[in-house]
Design a protein around this motif. Structure first.
Motif, PDB file in Angstrom:
ATOM      1  N   TYR A  65      -6.508   2.417   7.855  1.00 29.49           N
ATOM      2  CA  TYR A  65      -6.506   2.208   6.410  1.00 29.49           C
ATOM      3  C   TYR A  65      -5.115   1.876   5.850  1.00 29.49           C
ATOM      4  O   TYR A  65      -4.945   1.764   4.645  1.00 29.49           O
ATOM      5  CB  TYR A  65      -7.068   3.438   5.686  1.00 29.49           C
ATOM      6  CG  TYR A  65      -8.569   3.434   5.651  1.00 29.49           C
ATOM      7  CD1 TYR A  65      -9.248   2.776   4.641  1.00 29.49           C
ATOM      8  CD2 TYR A  65      -9.309   4.053   6.638  1.00 29.49           C
ATOM      9  CE1 TYR A  65     -10.629   2.754   4.605  1.00 29.49           C
ATOM     10  CE2 TYR A  65     -10.688   4.043   6.614  1.00 29.49           C
ATOM     11  CZ  TYR A  65     -11.347   3.388   5.593  1.00 29.49           C
ATOM     12  OH  TYR A  65     -12.710   3.369   5.563  1.00 29.49           O
ATOM     13  N   GLY A  66      -4.118   1.753   6.724  1.00 28.00           N
ATOM     14  CA  GLY A  66      -2.773   1.407   6.253  1.00 28.00           C
ATOM     15  C   GLY A  66      -2.107   2.526   5.484  1.00 28.00           C
ATOM     16  O   GLY A  66      -1.357   2.289   4.538  1.00 28.00           O
ATOM     17  N   LEU A  67      -2.362   3.747   5.876  1.00 21.79           N
ATOM     18  CA  LEU A  67      -1.772   4.907   5.201  1.00 21.79           C
ATOM     19  C   LEU A  67      -0.666   5.503   6.054  1.00 21.79           C
ATOM     20  O   LEU A  67      -0.717   5.407   7.269  1.00 21.79           O
ATOM     21  CB  LEU A  67      -2.862   5.954   4.949  1.00 21.79           C
ATOM     22  CG  LEU A  67      -3.998   5.514   4.050  1.00 21.79           C
ATOM     23  CD1 LEU A  67      -5.077   6.591   4.006  1.00 21.79           C
ATOM     24  CD2 LEU A  67      -3.510   5.212   2.659  1.00 21.79           C
ATOM     25  N   PRO A  68       0.302   6.142   5.529  1.00 24.60           N
ATOM     26  CA  PRO A  68       0.527   6.251   4.097  1.00 24.60           C
ATOM     27  C   PRO A  68       1.012   4.919   3.545  1.00 24.60           C
ATOM     28  O   PRO A  68       1.792   4.227   4.182  1.00 24.60           O
ATOM     29  CB  PRO A  68       1.593   7.326   3.963  1.00 24.60           C
ATOM     30  CG  PRO A  68       2.301   7.337   5.269  1.00 24.60           C
ATOM     31  CD  PRO A  68       1.311   6.854   6.301  1.00 24.60           C
ATOM     32  N   GLY A  69       0.519   4.556   2.408  1.00 25.48           N
ATOM     33  CA  GLY A  69       0.835   3.269   1.806  1.00 25.48           C
ATOM     34  C   GLY A  69       2.100   3.319   0.977  1.00 25.48           C
ATOM     35  O   GLY A  69       2.819   4.320   0.944  1.00 25.48           O
ATOM     36  N   ALA A  70       2.329   2.236   0.283  1.00 22.78           N
ATOM     37  CA  ALA A  70       3.521   2.123  -0.551  1.00 22.78           C
ATOM     38  C   ALA A  70       3.511   3.139  -1.682  1.00 22.78           C
ATOM     39  O   ALA A  70       4.556   3.497  -2.212  1.00 22.78           O
ATOM     40  CB  ALA A  70       3.616   0.710  -1.124  1.00 22.78           C
ATOM     41  N   CYS A  71       2.340   3.620  -2.070  1.00 21.67           N
ATOM     42  CA  CYS A  71       2.228   4.563  -3.180  1.00 21.67           C
ATOM     43  C   CYS A  71       2.314   6.025  -2.736  1.00 21.67           C
ATOM     44  O   CYS A  71       2.084   6.925  -3.530  1.00 21.67           O
ATOM     45  CB  CYS A  71       0.920   4.331  -3.927  1.00 21.67           C
ATOM     46  SG  CYS A  71       0.812   2.698  -4.661  1.00 21.67           S
ATOM     47  N   SER A  72       2.618   6.271  -1.495  1.00 20.67           N
ATOM     48  CA  SER A  72       2.683   7.636  -0.983  1.00 20.67           C
ATOM     49  C   SER A  72       4.085   8.182  -1.121  1.00 20.67           C
ATOM     50  O   SER A  72       5.060   7.466  -0.986  1.00 20.67           O
ATOM     51  CB  SER A  72       2.283   7.672   0.492  1.00 20.67           C
ATOM     52  OG  SER A  72       0.994   7.176   0.659  1.00 20.67           O
ATOM     53  N   LYS A  73       4.139   9.464  -1.367  1.00 21.77           N
ATOM     54  CA  LYS A  73       5.438  10.115  -1.344  1.00 21.77           C
ATOM     55  C   LYS A  73       5.699  10.615   0.066  1.00 21.77           C
ATOM     56  O   LYS A  73       4.771  10.815   0.843  1.00 21.77           O
ATOM     57  CB  LYS A  73       5.490  11.252  -2.359  1.00 21.77           C
ATOM     58  CG  LYS A  73       4.428  12.301  -2.157  1.00 21.77           C
ATOM     59  CD  LYS A  73       4.455  13.334  -3.260  1.00 21.77           C
ATOM     60  CE  LYS A  73       3.331  14.317  -3.050  1.00 21.77           C
ATOM     61  NZ  LYS A  73       3.208  15.272  -4.085  1.00 21.77           N
ATOM     62  N   GLY A  74       6.936  10.798   0.418  1.00 27.16           N
ATOM     63  CA  GLY A  74       7.274  11.235   1.766  1.00 27.16           C
ATOM     64  C   GLY A  74       6.903  12.689   2.013  1.00 27.16           C
ATOM     65  O   GLY A  74       6.674  13.455   1.089  1.00 27.16           O
ATOM     66  N   ASP A  75       6.840  13.064   3.267  1.00 27.41           N
ATOM     67  CA  ASP A  75       6.565  14.446   3.670  1.00 27.41           C
ATOM     68  C   ASP A  75       5.321  15.015   2.996  1.00 27.41           C
ATOM     69  O   ASP A  75       5.360  16.048   2.350  1.00 27.41           O
ATOM     70  CB  ASP A  75       7.769  15.354   3.385  1.00 27.41           C
ATOM     71  CG  ASP A  75       9.000  14.922   4.147  1.00 27.41           C
ATOM     72  OD1 ASP A  75       8.846  14.393   5.268  1.00 27.41           O
ATOM     73  OD2 ASP A  75      10.118  15.099   3.629  1.00 27.41           O
ATOM     74  N   GLN A  76       4.193  14.336   3.162  1.00 25.28           N
ATOM     75  CA  GLN A  76       2.950  14.811   2.562  1.00 25.28           C
ATOM     76  C   GLN A  76       2.380  15.976   3.343  1.00 25.28           C
ATOM     77  O   GLN A  76       2.485  16.029   4.567  1.00 25.28           O
ATOM     78  CB  GLN A  76       1.928  13.685   2.524  1.00 25.28           C
ATOM     79  CG  GLN A  76       2.265  12.591   1.551  1.00 25.28           C
ATOM     80  CD  GLN A  76       1.196  11.526   1.569  1.00 25.28           C
ATOM     81  OE1 GLN A  76       0.870  11.006   2.618  1.00 25.28           O
ATOM     82  NE2 GLN A  76       0.664  11.220   0.410  1.00 25.28           N
ATOM     83  N   LEU A  77       1.743  16.871   2.625  1.00 27.83           N
ATOM     84  CA  LEU A  77       1.030  17.966   3.260  1.00 27.83           C
ATOM     85  C   LEU A  77      -0.247  17.414   3.902  1.00 27.83           C
ATOM     86  O   LEU A  77      -0.724  16.339   3.531  1.00 27.83           O
ATOM     87  CB  LEU A  77       0.654  19.020   2.220  1.00 27.83           C
ATOM     88  CG  LEU A  77       1.806  19.682   1.474  1.00 27.83           C
ATOM     89  CD1 LEU A  77       1.275  20.573   0.362  1.00 27.83           C
ATOM     90  CD2 LEU A  77       2.656  20.491   2.433  1.00 27.83           C
ATOM     91  N   LEU A  78      -0.796  18.159   4.838  1.00 29.20           N
ATOM     92  CA  LEU A  78      -2.022  17.735   5.507  1.00 29.20           C
ATOM     93  C   LEU A  78      -3.136  17.508   4.491  1.00 29.20           C
ATOM     94  O   LEU A  78      -3.869  16.523   4.566  1.00 29.20           O
ATOM     95  CB  LEU A  78      -2.450  18.777   6.546  1.00 29.20           C
ATOM     96  CG  LEU A  78      -3.769  18.487   7.273  1.00 29.20           C
ATOM     97  CD1 LEU A  78      -3.648  17.201   8.099  1.00 29.20           C
ATOM     98  CD2 LEU A  78      -4.144  19.660   8.154  1.00 29.20           C
ATOM     99  N   GLN A  79      -3.257  18.408   3.500  1.00 26.89           N
ATOM    100  CA  GLN A  79      -4.306  18.268   2.489  1.00 26.89           C
ATOM    101  C   GLN A  79      -4.117  16.983   1.686  1.00 26.89           C
ATOM    102  O   GLN A  79      -5.093  16.320   1.329  1.00 26.89           O
ATOM    103  CB  GLN A  79      -4.312  19.472   1.531  1.00 26.89           C
ATOM    104  CG  GLN A  79      -4.713  20.766   2.184  1.00 26.89           C
ATOM    105  CD  GLN A  79      -3.536  21.484   2.861  1.00 26.89           C
ATOM    106  OE1 GLN A  79      -2.424  20.977   2.898  1.00 26.89           O
ATOM    107  NE2 GLN A  79      -3.802  22.637   3.427  1.00 26.89           N
ATOM    108  N   GLU A  80      -2.870  16.617   1.399  1.00 27.97           N
ATOM    109  CA  GLU A  80      -2.608  15.381   0.655  1.00 27.97           C
ATOM    110  C   GLU A  80      -2.964  14.154   1.495  1.00 27.97           C
ATOM    111  O   GLU A  80      -3.502  13.179   0.981  1.00 27.97           O
ATOM    112  CB  GLU A  80      -1.148  15.320   0.224  1.00 27.97           C
ATOM    113  CG  GLU A  80      -0.771  16.352  -0.815  1.00 27.97           C
ATOM    114  CD  GLU A  80       0.719  16.425  -1.068  1.00 27.97           C
ATOM    115  OE1 GLU A  80       1.093  16.641  -2.230  1.00 27.97           O
ATOM    116  OE2 GLU A  80       1.517  16.257  -0.125  1.00 27.97           O
ATOM    117  N   ARG A  81      -2.681  14.213   2.784  1.00 25.59           N
ATOM    118  CA  ARG A  81      -3.028  13.095   3.676  1.00 25.59           C
ATOM    119  C   ARG A  81      -4.544  12.926   3.755  1.00 25.59           C
ATOM    120  O   ARG A  81      -5.058  11.808   3.698  1.00 25.59           O
ATOM    121  CB  ARG A  81      -2.450  13.339   5.063  1.00 25.59           C
ATOM    122  CG  ARG A  81      -0.936  13.249   5.116  1.00 25.59           C
ATOM    123  CD  ARG A  81      -0.380  13.673   6.456  1.00 25.59           C
ATOM    124  NE  ARG A  81      -0.907  12.858   7.543  1.00 25.59           N
ATOM    125  CZ  ARG A  81      -0.899  13.244   8.813  1.00 25.59           C
ATOM    126  NH1 ARG A  81      -0.409  14.431   9.162  1.00 25.59           N
ATOM    127  NH2 ARG A  81      -1.388  12.450   9.748  1.00 25.59           N
TER     128      ARG A  81
END
Length: 189
Positions: A65-81
Motif C-alpha cells: 500500500y506504499g506505507l508509511p506514505g508522505a503524510c505519515s509522521k516518523g516513529d509511528q506506534l504499532l497501533q498507528e501503523r
C-alpha cells in the motif's frame, strides 16, 4: 483426530503394501509429519489476510500500500501503523467533497468544507463574498484548532521551531487527495 500418517496409511492398497513394514512406516511417518506441519502453518497463511491480527505480515502490507506514505509522521506506534493500513483498506477513491470528508474521518479528523461560490449579479445577495475566476477552484477545509506547540527549555531540542500551528498530517492528506485543479485552504477554527 488422526494424524496425516494414519490417513496416508489408509490410502495404501491393502494387498500391495504392509503399512507396518519398516521402509513404508518411515516414509509414512516423514510424509505425514510434513503434512501435519503444513496444516499447522496454514492458520498463519490465512492470518496474513488480516494484518491487524497477525502483525508479522504488517511490513508486507505496508509495502503493497506504499506505507508509511508522505503524510505519515516518523516513529509511528504499532497501533498507528495498523490504523493507517485500515484506512488504506477502506479508501476507494473519489473527488467529491463528501469523499474527502469521509477520508479525513477515516484518518481521525472531523472536518467541514466550504465552497466559494462566484458572485453573480441578480443571484448573489448583499454581503456575499466577491469570488470569481481562480476562487471557483478553491475550497476551505475547517477543522478544530489545535493549541500551538511552543518551544520549551528542557523539553525541546535545538533546531525546533519556536512556535508552530496547524496539522501537517491533515494538510498532507487533503492536498494529496484533493482534485488536481483545486486549491485547498485549511482553516483552524
Amino acid at each position: 483426530m488422526a494424524g496425516h500418517k494414519d490417513l496416508l496409511a489408509a490410502l495404501l492398497p491393502p494387498v500391495s503394501y504392509d503399512p507396518n513394514a519398516e521402509g513404508v512406516d518411515l516414509s509414512l511417518t516423514v510424509e505425514g509429519a510434513e503434512l501435519d506441519r503444513v496444516q499447522a502453518a496454514s492458520a498463519a497463511v490465512l492470518g496474513a489476510l488480516r494484518p491487524w491480527v497477525w502483525q508479522q505480515y504488517l511490513p508486507d502490507w505496508e509495502r503493497v500500500y506504499g506505507l508509511p506514505g508522505a503524510c505519515s509522521k516518523g516513529d509511528q506506534l504499532l497501533q498507528e501503523r495498523i490504523a493507517q493500513l485500515a484506512v488504506a483498506f477502506l479508501e476507494r477513491g473519489g473527488i467529491s467533497h463528501a469523499w474527502l470528508k469521509r477520508y479525513a474521518a477515516l484518518a481521525g479528523y472531523e472536518i467541514t468544507i466550504d465552497e466559494f461560490i462566484p458572485f453573480k449579479a441578480g443571484l448573489s445577495c448583499a454581503g456575499d463574498p466577491l469570488t470569481n475566476d481562480d476562487w471557483n477552484y478553491a475550497f476551505r477545509v475547517n477543522t478544530p484548532a489545535d493549541a500551538p506547540r511552543v518551544f520549551k527549555a528542557g523539553q525541546s531540542v535545538a533546531g525546533e521551531a519556536l512556535r508552530t500551528w496547524g496539522d501537517s498530517i491533515l494538510e498532507c492528506i487533503i492536498n494529496q487527495r484533493k482534485p488536481a485543479h483545486a486549491v485547498a485552504l485549511v482553516a483552524y477554527t
